[in-house]
Design a protein around this motif. Structure first.
Motif, mmCIF file in Angstrom:
data_model
loop_
_atom_site.group_PDB
_atom_site.id
_atom_site.type_symbol
_atom_site.label_atom_id
_atom_site.label_comp_id
_atom_site.label_asym_id
_atom_site.label_seq_id
_atom_site.Cartn_x
_atom_site.Cartn_y
_atom_site.Cartn_z
ATOM 1 N N LEU A 10 0.830 -1.199 0.000
ATOM 2 C CA LEU A 10 0.000 0.000 0.000
ATOM 3 C C LEU A 10 0.863 1.247 0.000
ATOM 4 N N ASN A 11 0.416 2.251 -0.732
ATOM 5 C CA ASN A 11 0.999 3.588 -0.638
ATOM 6 C C ASN A 11 0.219 4.278 0.475
ATOM 7 N N ASN A 12 0.755 4.215 1.683
ATOM 8 C CA ASN A 12 0.025 4.704 2.853
ATOM 9 C C ASN A 12 -0.317 6.184 2.759
ATOM 10 N N ASN A 13 0.548 6.987 2.142
ATOM 11 C CA ASN A 13 0.245 8.413 1.995
ATOM 12 C C ASN A 13 -1.025 8.617 1.185
ATOM 13 N N ASN A 14 -1.147 7.932 0.061
ATOM 14 C CA ASN A 14 -2.340 8.084 -0.773
ATOM 15 C C ASN A 14 -3.571 7.466 -0.131
ATOM 16 N N CYS A 15 -3.398 6.372 0.583
ATOM 17 C CA CYS A 15 -4.533 5.770 1.298
ATOM 18 C C CYS A 15 -5.057 6.741 2.356
ATOM 19 N N ASN A 16 -4.151 7.380 3.070
ATOM 20 C CA ASN A 16 -4.557 8.357 4.082
ATOM 21 C C ASN A 16 -5.220 9.573 3.445
ATOM 22 N N LYS A 17 -4.754 9.982 2.262
ATOM 23 C CA LYS A 17 -5.371 11.114 1.561
ATOM 24 C C LYS A 17 -6.823 10.821 1.221
ATOM 25 N N VAL A 18 -7.107 9.592 0.787
ATOM 26 C CA VAL A 18 -8.485 9.217 0.458
ATOM 27 C C VAL A 18 -9.363 9.380 1.693
ATOM 28 N N ILE A 19 -8.893 8.876 2.808
ATOM 29 C CA ILE A 19 -9.654 8.948 4.053
ATOM 30 C C ILE A 19 -9.888 10.402 4.455
ATOM 31 N N LEU A 20 -8.838 11.208 4.414
ATOM 32 C CA LEU A 20 -8.958 12.614 4.798
ATOM 33 C C LEU A 20 -9.859 13.393 3.841
ATOM 34 N N ASN A 21 -9.724 13.136 2.541
ATOM 35 C CA ASN A 21 -10.560 13.845 1.574
ATOM 36 C C ASN A 21 -12.037 13.521 1.757
ATOM 37 N N LEU A 22 -12.351 12.250 2.011
ATOM 38 C CA LEU A 22 -13.747 11.879 2.256
ATOM 39 C C LEU A 22 -14.271 12.517 3.543
ATOM 40 N N MET A 23 -13.426 12.517 4.557
ATOM 41 C CA MET A 23 -13.825 13.112 5.818
ATOM 42 C C MET A 23 -14.073 14.616 5.649
ATOM 43 N N ASN A 24 -13.175 15.287 4.935
ATOM 44 C CA ASN A 24 -13.343 16.718 4.698
ATOM 45 C C ASN A 24 -14.574 17.006 3.850
ATOM 46 N N LEU A 25 -14.850 16.148 2.902
ATOM 47 C CA LEU A 25 -15.990 16.336 2.009
ATOM 48 C C LEU A 25 -17.311 16.395 2.781
ATOM 49 N N VAL A 26 -17.426 15.581 3.792
ATOM 50 C CA VAL A 26 -18.696 15.513 4.526
ATOM 51 C C VAL A 26 -18.725 16.313 5.822
ATOM 52 N N THR A 27 -17.578 16.840 6.247
ATOM 53 C CA THR A 27 -17.564 17.536 7.537
ATOM 54 C C THR A 27 -17.152 19.001 7.465
ATOM 55 N N GLU A 28 -16.431 19.422 6.453
ATOM 56 C CA GLU A 28 -15.914 20.791 6.407
ATOM 57 C C GLU A 28 -16.901 21.732 5.740
ATOM 58 N N THR A 29 -17.864 22.214 6.516
ATOM 59 C CA THR A 29 -18.872 23.114 5.956
ATOM 60 C C THR A 29 -18.306 24.501 5.668
#
Length: 105
Positions: free
Chosen positions: A72-91
């Motif tokens: 796994l490319n852990n940096n890119n895996c973490n980016k996916v998680i953070l981007n999804l989290m930001n998408l639904v939480t950062e109003t």
């Protein structure tokens, strides 16, 4: 936020076999033959799934002789998680923030 890039990553993960491969690789680097043991499909099908995961940057490959080792490319895996989290939480950064009919708040 780069929607096209995120969509490519999410699309790659929107397959049960590829999600399972990510889960398997979360334990560490593995050769294709070891990954293959978890599936009932052919080696060319595994190669296709690995190519999709590599092309979107979630998985990387290391060649050693005739063997391919995937991890796994852990940096890119973490980016996916953070981007999804930001998408639904950062109003505060919501793209509709300037529109009067937005229900972001």
């Amino acid at each position: 936020m780069n929607y096209e890039e995120n969509a490519k990553l999410i699309k790659a993960l929107a397959d049960a076999s590829r999600l399972k491969i990510v889960d398997i690789l979360s334990c560490g680097e593995m050769c294709a033959c070891d990954i293959q043991e978890y599936f009932d499909f052919t080696q060319p099908t595994l190669s296709h799934h690995m190519k999709v995961l590599i092309d979107c940057g979630l998985v990387e490959v290391r060649k050693e002789g005739i063997w391919n080792y995937y991890y796994l490319n852990n940096n890119n895996c973490n980016k996916v998680i953070l981007n999804l989290m930001n998408l639904v939480t950062e109003t505060e950064k919501c793209i509709c923030k300037d529109k009067s009919n937005c229900n972001c708040e």
